[in-house]
Write a protein that holds these residues in place. Structure first.
Motif, short mmCIF file in Angstrom:
data_model
loop_
_atom_site.label_atom_id
_atom_site.label_comp_id
_atom_site.label_asym_id
_atom_site.label_seq_id
_atom_site.Cartn_x
_atom_site.Cartn_y
_atom_site.Cartn_z
N PHE A 70 0.84 -1.20 0.00
CA PHE A 70 0.00 0.00 0.00
C PHE A 70 0.88 1.25 0.00
N TYR A 71 0.60 2.15 -0.93
CA TYR A 71 1.28 3.45 -0.96
C TYR A 71 0.22 4.55 -0.92
N ALA A 72 0.32 5.44 0.05
CA ALA A 72 -0.64 6.52 0.24
C ALA A 72 -0.38 7.70 -0.69
N ALA A 73 0.82 7.77 -1.28
CA ALA A 73 1.21 8.91 -2.13
C ALA A 73 1.90 8.39 -3.39
N PRO A 74 1.95 9.21 -4.43
CA PRO A 74 2.58 8.77 -5.68
C PRO A 74 4.09 8.61 -5.59
N SER A 75 4.73 9.29 -4.62
CA SER A 75 6.17 9.14 -4.40
C SER A 75 6.46 9.45 -2.94
N PHE A 111 -2.52 10.92 -1.38
CA PHE A 111 -3.64 11.16 -2.29
C PHE A 111 -4.84 11.70 -1.52
N VAL A 112 -5.15 11.07 -0.36
CA VAL A 112 -6.28 11.51 0.47
C VAL A 112 -5.90 11.42 1.94
N ARG A 113 -6.61 12.23 2.73
CA ARG A 113 -6.46 12.23 4.18
C ARG A 113 -7.85 12.23 4.79
N PRO A 114 -7.98 11.84 6.06
CA PRO A 114 -9.29 11.91 6.70
C PRO A 114 -9.87 13.32 6.58
N LYS A 122 -14.59 12.08 -5.08
CA LYS A 122 -15.62 11.79 -6.07
C LYS A 122 -15.30 10.46 -6.72
N LYS A 123 -16.32 9.84 -7.27
CA LYS A 123 -16.14 8.57 -7.97
C LYS A 123 -15.03 8.72 -9.01
N GLY A 124 -14.05 7.81 -8.96
CA GLY A 124 -12.94 7.84 -9.91
C GLY A 124 -11.68 8.51 -9.39
N ASP A 125 -11.76 9.22 -8.25
CA ASP A 125 -10.56 9.84 -7.67
C ASP A 125 -9.60 8.76 -7.18
N VAL A 126 -8.30 8.98 -7.41
CA VAL A 126 -7.29 8.04 -6.94
C VAL A 126 -7.15 8.18 -5.42
N LEU A 127 -7.22 7.04 -4.72
CA LEU A 127 -7.11 7.03 -3.27
C LEU A 127 -5.75 6.56 -2.80
N CYS A 128 -5.15 5.63 -3.55
CA CYS A 128 -3.86 5.07 -3.16
C CYS A 128 -3.32 4.26 -4.34
N ILE A 129 -2.14 3.70 -4.13
CA ILE A 129 -1.54 2.79 -5.11
C ILE A 129 -1.24 1.49 -4.37
N ILE A 130 -1.51 0.37 -5.02
CA ILE A 130 -1.09 -0.92 -4.48
C ILE A 130 -0.13 -1.53 -5.50
N THR A 167 -9.17 3.51 -7.01
CA THR A 167 -10.00 4.70 -7.13
C THR A 167 -11.29 4.56 -6.32
N ALA A 168 -11.90 5.70 -6.01
CA ALA A 168 -13.17 5.72 -5.28
C ALA A 168 -14.26 5.19 -6.20
N GLU A 169 -15.10 4.33 -5.63
CA GLU A 169 -16.21 3.77 -6.39
C GLU A 169 -17.47 4.61 -6.27
N GLU A 170 -17.44 5.57 -5.34
CA GLU A 170 -18.58 6.46 -5.15
C GLU A 170 -18.10 7.74 -4.48
N ASP A 171 -18.94 8.77 -4.49
CA ASP A 171 -18.63 10.02 -3.82
C ASP A 171 -18.73 9.83 -2.31
N GLY A 172 -17.94 10.59 -1.57
CA GLY A 172 -18.00 10.53 -0.11
C GLY A 172 -16.91 11.35 0.52
N VAL A 173 -16.74 11.18 1.81
CA VAL A 173 -15.71 11.85 2.59
C VAL A 173 -14.89 10.76 3.29
N ILE A 174 -13.58 10.87 3.20
CA ILE A 174 -12.70 9.91 3.86
C ILE A 174 -12.84 10.09 5.37
N ALA A 175 -13.39 9.09 6.04
CA ALA A 175 -13.54 9.14 7.49
C ALA A 175 -12.28 8.63 8.17
N GLU A 176 -11.64 7.64 7.53
CA GLU A 176 -10.48 7.03 8.18
C GLU A 176 -9.63 6.30 7.14
#
Length: 143
Positions: free
Chosen positions: A78-83, A89-92, A97-105, A115-124
């Protein structure tokens, strides 16, 4: 061996309740292991191992476990950032939005954007940067 074949192997491990499976093809060897506490059913909210003592407040920063979990589609790193020098990419608290990159595996030297499968707010964010994640392991919780 490609990522689809590895996903199929991971599904076999999960469906049959296996603890591990190792497959060797030529010089390539893949070891899939389920966490010892994993159950062969759908993931649910974590259950505390012991009830807190009366009058003890939850740990600071505890997040309500309600919301949709975003699960890892594969085994990998799991990588939280591109480098290493980049912001995550995201923080709590971040709206996604749907399609936003959340992380890299990273799996087998391939970088897979999750990527996000739906719109929302990162809770954790449920895993640490550089942590090995398992198939169907919760990565994020959306509000």
């Amino acid at each position: 061996m490609n990522i689809d074949e590895i996903r199929a192997l991971a599904a076999i491990v999960k469906e049959n309740g296996l603890e591990s499976l190792q497959v060797t093809e030529g010089e390539l060897s893949v070891l899939l292991q389920m966490p010892k506490a994993a159950a062969p059913c759908a993931p649910t909210a974590p259950v505390p191992s012991a009830a807190p003592a009366a009058g003890v407040a939850p740990a600071e920063g505890a997040v309500n476990s309600t919301g949709k979990e975003i699960l890892s589609p594969m085994v990998g790193m799991f990588y939280a950032a591109p480098s290493p020098d980049s912001q995550p990419f995201v923080r709590p608290g971040d709206a996604v939005k749907k399609g936003d990159v959340l992380c890299i595996i990273e799996a087998m030297k391939l970088m897979n954007e999750i990527t996000a499968e739906e719109d929302g707010v990162i809770a954790e964010v449920l895993v640490d940067n550089g942590q090995v994640v398992e198939f169907s392991q919760p990565l994020f919780r959306l509000q």
